[in-house]
Design a protein around this motif. Structure first.
Motif, short mmCIF file in Angstrom:
data_model
loop_
_atom_site.label_atom_id
_atom_site.label_comp_id
_atom_site.label_asym_id
_atom_site.label_seq_id
_atom_site.Cartn_x
_atom_site.Cartn_y
_atom_site.Cartn_z
N GLU A 168 38.13 87.33 -33.27
CA GLU A 168 39.00 88.13 -32.41
C GLU A 168 38.71 87.98 -30.87
OE1 GLU A 168 35.52 90.78 -34.00
OE2 GLU A 168 36.93 89.27 -34.80
N GLU A 169 37.61 87.32 -30.70
CA GLU A 169 37.12 87.20 -29.19
C GLU A 169 37.39 85.80 -28.70
OE1 GLU A 169 33.00 88.51 -28.92
OE2 GLU A 169 33.64 90.45 -28.76
N PRO A 177 39.33 86.37 -13.25
CA PRO A 177 38.05 86.27 -12.84
C PRO A 177 37.59 87.62 -13.71
CG PRO A 177 39.09 86.33 -10.73
CD PRO A 177 40.16 86.50 -11.73
N GLY A 178 36.24 86.75 -14.52
CA GLY A 178 35.45 87.91 -15.35
C GLY A 178 36.09 88.00 -16.73
N LYS A 179 37.30 87.71 -16.99
CA LYS A 179 38.01 87.65 -18.42
C LYS A 179 37.21 86.96 -19.58
CE LYS A 179 42.32 87.27 -20.87
NZ LYS A 179 43.69 87.08 -20.46
N TYR A 180 36.59 85.74 -19.25
CA TYR A 180 35.96 84.90 -20.15
C TYR A 180 34.57 84.84 -19.81
CZ TYR A 180 40.64 84.25 -22.15
OH TYR A 180 41.76 84.26 -22.45
N MET A 205 31.82 88.63 -27.11
CA MET A 205 31.74 87.58 -26.11
C MET A 205 33.25 86.90 -25.86
SD MET A 205 29.23 84.54 -25.89
CE MET A 205 28.13 85.58 -25.89
N ARG A 206 33.85 87.03 -24.97
CA ARG A 206 35.16 86.57 -24.80
C ARG A 206 35.20 85.10 -24.48
NH1 ARG A 206 39.48 89.73 -23.79
NH2 ARG A 206 40.74 87.70 -24.44
N GLU A 211 32.50 82.72 -10.60
CA GLU A 211 31.14 81.95 -10.60
C GLU A 211 30.28 82.22 -11.79
OE1 GLU A 211 29.81 79.96 -8.29
OE2 GLU A 211 31.31 80.08 -6.97
N ARG A 212 30.64 83.28 -12.68
CA ARG A 212 29.88 83.74 -13.55
C ARG A 212 30.12 82.90 -15.12
NH1 ARG A 212 30.25 86.89 -18.02
NH2 ARG A 212 32.57 87.46 -17.63
#
Length: 235
Positions: free
Chosen positions: A32-33, A49-52, A1-2, A78-79
């Protein structure tokens, strides 16, 4: 989970990171995340977008505030789940504006961080969950608007108007989706994702993309109640 931690005080980042790594028996982040940043500007330079999945913003920082950095994130993502960390609740209204999941007041304790994790991690796991279908297809759970079922095939209607056809039993389909709070069977062979529901009227469920999903009259009251409870919990 980043996860990203943004705070201009290194000692505060170290403290929060230590508590997140300790976590609880059920929720614990991996070192590591976790990426750390000492300014909103530094974070946005590497952000995509979406990286974390999870982003912690200190509100009061030199230069860009955490609120302004969060607004920039929300322009394209948005996520991601956002958490504000601060010494004051003066910016509570701004946290609602960017749909922040939590407001963690400094100085926080181990117990307060545990409470936060227990509250927000079920939501985070839902949005990062991937559904692996019998044919090997992998699908992000939060990309599914609704499903239809006919002739031993499930039709997954997803964001971007894409439809995936997969052969599987309806019981398998229900087991795979209805374990998530946002999914519920609303009609024979139809399962809807409450995250994409705009309104419920008569015998139809109106989605945010203006599609209408059929609603069983027999289940109408149950669906409306479940949707109301889910919407309130997601606020």
């Amino acid at each position: 989970m980043r996860t990203a931690l943004i705070d201009d005080l290194p000692e505060e980042i170290d403290k929060l990171k230590e508590l997140l790594l300790a976590g609880t028996d059920q929720y614990r982040l991996a070192e590591e995340e976790i990426d750390v940043f000492q300014s909103g500007e530094e974070f946005l330079e590497s952000f995509q977008p979406g990286k974390y999945d999870l982003i912690f913003f200190d509100i009061f920082m030199t230069g860009m505030t955490g609120v302004d950095a969060a607004r920039t994130v929300r322009e394209t993502d948005e996520r991601a789940h956002l958490i504000f960390i601060t010494t004051s609740n003066d910016f509570a209204s701004e946290s609602y504006e960017v749909r922040a999941d939590y407001y963690l007041l400094k100085p926080y304790t181990e117990e307060q961080v545990e409470k936060m994790l227990n509250l927000i991690m079920p939501r985070v796991f839902q949005t990062v969950s991937t559904l692996v279908l019998p044919d090997g297809t992998k699908m992000a759970v939060d990309s599914i608007l609704y499903t239809e079922y006919s002739g031993h095939y499930a039709y997954f209607h997803t964001k971007g108007s894409k439809v995936y056809k997969v052969r599987l039993g309806y019981a398998e389909l229900e087991d795979a989706l209805c374990r998530f709070d946002s999914f519920m069977s609303c009609y024979k062979g139809v399962i809807v994702n409450f995250d994409y529901v705009e309104n419920i009227k008569g015998d139809g469920i109106i989605l945010k993309n203006k599609e209408t999903v059929p609603l069983s009259r027999r289940k109408a009251a149950e669906i409306k109640t479940a949707f109301a409870k889910y919407s309130f919990k997601s606020m």
